[in-house]
Design a protein around this motif. Sequence first.
Motif, PDB file in Angstrom:
ATOM      1  N   ALA A   4      -1.277  33.161  -1.461  1.00  8.22           N
ATOM      2  CA  ALA A   4      -0.887  33.767  -2.735  1.00  8.22           C
ATOM      3  C   ALA A   4      -2.078  34.252  -3.558  1.00  8.22           C
ATOM      4  O   ALA A   4      -1.895  34.870  -4.599  1.00  8.22           O
ATOM      5  CB  ALA A   4      -0.069  32.770  -3.557  1.00  8.22           C
ATOM      6  N   VAL A   5      -3.292  34.012  -3.091  1.00 10.19           N
ATOM      7  CA  VAL A   5      -4.481  34.432  -3.841  1.00 10.19           C
ATOM      8  C   VAL A   5      -4.703  35.924  -3.612  1.00 10.19           C
ATOM      9  O   VAL A   5      -4.830  36.362  -2.475  1.00 10.19           O
ATOM     10  CB  VAL A   5      -5.727  33.635  -3.400  1.00 10.19           C
ATOM     11  CG1 VAL A   5      -6.973  34.138  -4.102  1.00 10.19           C
ATOM     12  CG2 VAL A   5      -5.527  32.158  -3.669  1.00 10.19           C
ATOM     13  N   PRO A   6      -4.775  36.716  -4.670  1.00  7.93           N
ATOM     14  CA  PRO A   6      -5.033  38.144  -4.511  1.00  7.93           C
ATOM     15  C   PRO A   6      -6.420  38.365  -3.888  1.00  7.93           C
ATOM     16  O   PRO A   6      -7.344  37.588  -4.122  1.00  7.93           O
ATOM     17  CB  PRO A   6      -5.013  38.692  -5.944  1.00  7.93           C
ATOM     18  CG  PRO A   6      -4.368  37.640  -6.771  1.00  7.93           C
ATOM     19  CD  PRO A   6      -4.590  36.338  -6.070  1.00  7.93           C
ATOM     20  N   PHE A   7      -6.557  39.421  -3.103  1.00 11.50           N
ATOM     21  CA  PHE A   7      -7.800  39.672  -2.375  1.00 11.50           C
ATOM     22  C   PHE A   7      -9.013  39.741  -3.294  1.00 11.50           C
ATOM     23  O   PHE A   7     -10.099  39.322  -2.929  1.00 11.50           O
ATOM     24  CB  PHE A   7      -7.696  40.946  -1.533  1.00 11.50           C
ATOM     25  CG  PHE A   7      -7.769  42.209  -2.338  1.00 11.50           C
ATOM     26  CD1 PHE A   7      -8.982  42.846  -2.542  1.00 11.50           C
ATOM     27  CD2 PHE A   7      -6.626  42.758  -2.898  1.00 11.50           C
ATOM     28  CE1 PHE A   7      -9.052  44.009  -3.288  1.00 11.50           C
ATOM     29  CE2 PHE A   7      -6.695  43.910  -3.645  1.00 11.50           C
ATOM     30  CZ  PHE A   7      -7.913  44.536  -3.840  1.00 11.50           C
ATOM     31  N   PHE A   8      -8.831  40.239  -4.515  1.00 12.05           N
ATOM     32  CA  PHE A   8      -9.976  40.390  -5.411  1.00 12.05           C
ATOM     33  C   PHE A   8     -10.450  39.046  -5.972  1.00 12.05           C
ATOM     34  O   PHE A   8     -11.535  38.957  -6.537  1.00 12.05           O
ATOM     35  CB  PHE A   8      -9.681  41.370  -6.553  1.00 12.05           C
ATOM     36  CG  PHE A   8      -8.410  41.080  -7.309  1.00 12.05           C
ATOM     37  CD1 PHE A   8      -8.396  40.172  -8.345  1.00 12.05           C
ATOM     38  CD2 PHE A   8      -7.242  41.726  -6.957  1.00 12.05           C
ATOM     39  CE1 PHE A   8      -7.231  39.908  -9.036  1.00 12.05           C
ATOM     40  CE2 PHE A   8      -6.068  41.472  -7.652  1.00 12.05           C
ATOM     41  CZ  PHE A   8      -6.061  40.553  -8.696  1.00 12.05           C
ATOM     42  N   ARG A  64     -10.694  20.729 -13.245  1.00 12.47           N
ATOM     43  CA  ARG A  64     -10.252  22.054 -13.687  1.00 12.47           C
ATOM     44  C   ARG A  64      -9.780  22.880 -12.501  1.00 12.47           C
ATOM     45  O   ARG A  64     -10.389  22.878 -11.453  1.00 12.47           O
ATOM     46  CB  ARG A  64     -11.392  22.790 -14.375  1.00 12.47           C
ATOM     47  CG  ARG A  64     -11.839  22.132 -15.651  1.00 12.47           C
ATOM     48  CD  ARG A  64     -12.933  22.894 -16.318  1.00 12.47           C
ATOM     49  NE  ARG A  64     -14.030  23.113 -15.382  1.00 12.47           N
ATOM     50  CZ  ARG A  64     -14.919  24.088 -15.483  1.00 12.47           C
ATOM     51  NH1 ARG A  64     -14.854  24.931 -16.458  1.00 12.47           N
ATOM     52  NH2 ARG A  64     -15.882  24.223 -14.610  1.00 12.47           N
ATOM     53  N   ALA A  65      -8.697  23.597 -12.686  1.00 14.11           N
ATOM     54  CA  ALA A  65      -8.194  24.489 -11.645  1.00 14.11           C
ATOM     55  C   ALA A  65      -9.026  25.769 -11.635  1.00 14.11           C
ATOM     56  O   ALA A  65      -9.588  26.161 -12.648  1.00 14.11           O
ATOM     57  CB  ALA A  65      -6.728  24.833 -11.926  1.00 14.11           C
ATOM     58  N   VAL A  66      -9.078  26.410 -10.484  1.00 14.76           N
ATOM     59  CA  VAL A  66      -9.793  27.681 -10.388  1.00 14.76           C
ATOM     60  C   VAL A  66      -8.942  28.741 -11.052  1.00 14.76           C
ATOM     61  O   VAL A  66      -7.777  28.925 -10.720  1.00 14.76           O
ATOM     62  CB  VAL A  66     -10.033  28.046  -8.890  1.00 14.76           C
ATOM     63  CG1 VAL A  66     -10.676  29.417  -8.799  1.00 14.76           C
ATOM     64  CG2 VAL A  66     -10.881  26.988  -8.234  1.00 14.76           C
ATOM     65  N   LYS A  67      -9.507  29.439 -12.014  1.00 19.98           N
ATOM     66  CA  LYS A  67      -8.762  30.481 -12.715  1.00 19.98           C
ATOM     67  C   LYS A  67      -8.768  31.738 -11.868  1.00 19.98           C
ATOM     68  O   LYS A  67      -9.781  32.170 -11.380  1.00 19.98           O
ATOM     69  CB  LYS A  67      -9.388  30.775 -14.076  1.00 19.98           C
ATOM     70  CG  LYS A  67      -9.260  29.617 -15.023  1.00 19.98           C
ATOM     71  CD  LYS A  67      -9.839  29.962 -16.367  1.00 19.98           C
ATOM     72  CE  LYS A  67      -9.706  28.761 -17.289  1.00 19.98           C
ATOM     73  NZ  LYS A  67     -10.220  29.065 -18.621  1.00 19.98           N
ATOM     74  N   THR A  68      -7.592  32.312 -11.687  1.00 19.08           N
ATOM     75  CA  THR A  68      -7.467  33.532 -10.883  1.00 19.08           C
ATOM     76  C   THR A  68      -7.184  34.710 -11.745  1.00 19.08           C
ATOM     77  O   THR A  68      -6.746  34.644 -12.839  1.00 19.08           O
ATOM     78  CB  THR A  68      -6.358  33.388  -9.828  1.00 19.08           C
ATOM     79  OG1 THR A  68      -5.150  33.028 -10.466  1.00 19.08           O
ATOM     80  CG2 THR A  68      -6.768  32.361  -8.795  1.00 19.08           C
TER      81      THR A  68
END
Length: 68
Positions: A4-8, A64-68
């Motif tokens: 679900a992580v966008p390529f950018f 902390r979660a990684v901010k996308t």
Amino acid sequence: MYPAVPFFNLPKLRRAIEHDLPAAQHGLRATWKEMLELRRKFLEDPGFKYMPVIPTHRKPVNDRAVKT
């Protein structure tokens, strides 16, 4: 692992989890060289298994979660 992580945002994700990943090849030529070497080994020995070297040291988990 994270479809679900966008390529950018993949570079950010890689930096966040790189302590748990094997070393990455740099460049297309190096990647193909490694793949062809693995293919050659498999053709010579069908029972060949590739096991990448995964770091054994663990970085402390950050809350902390990684901010996308």
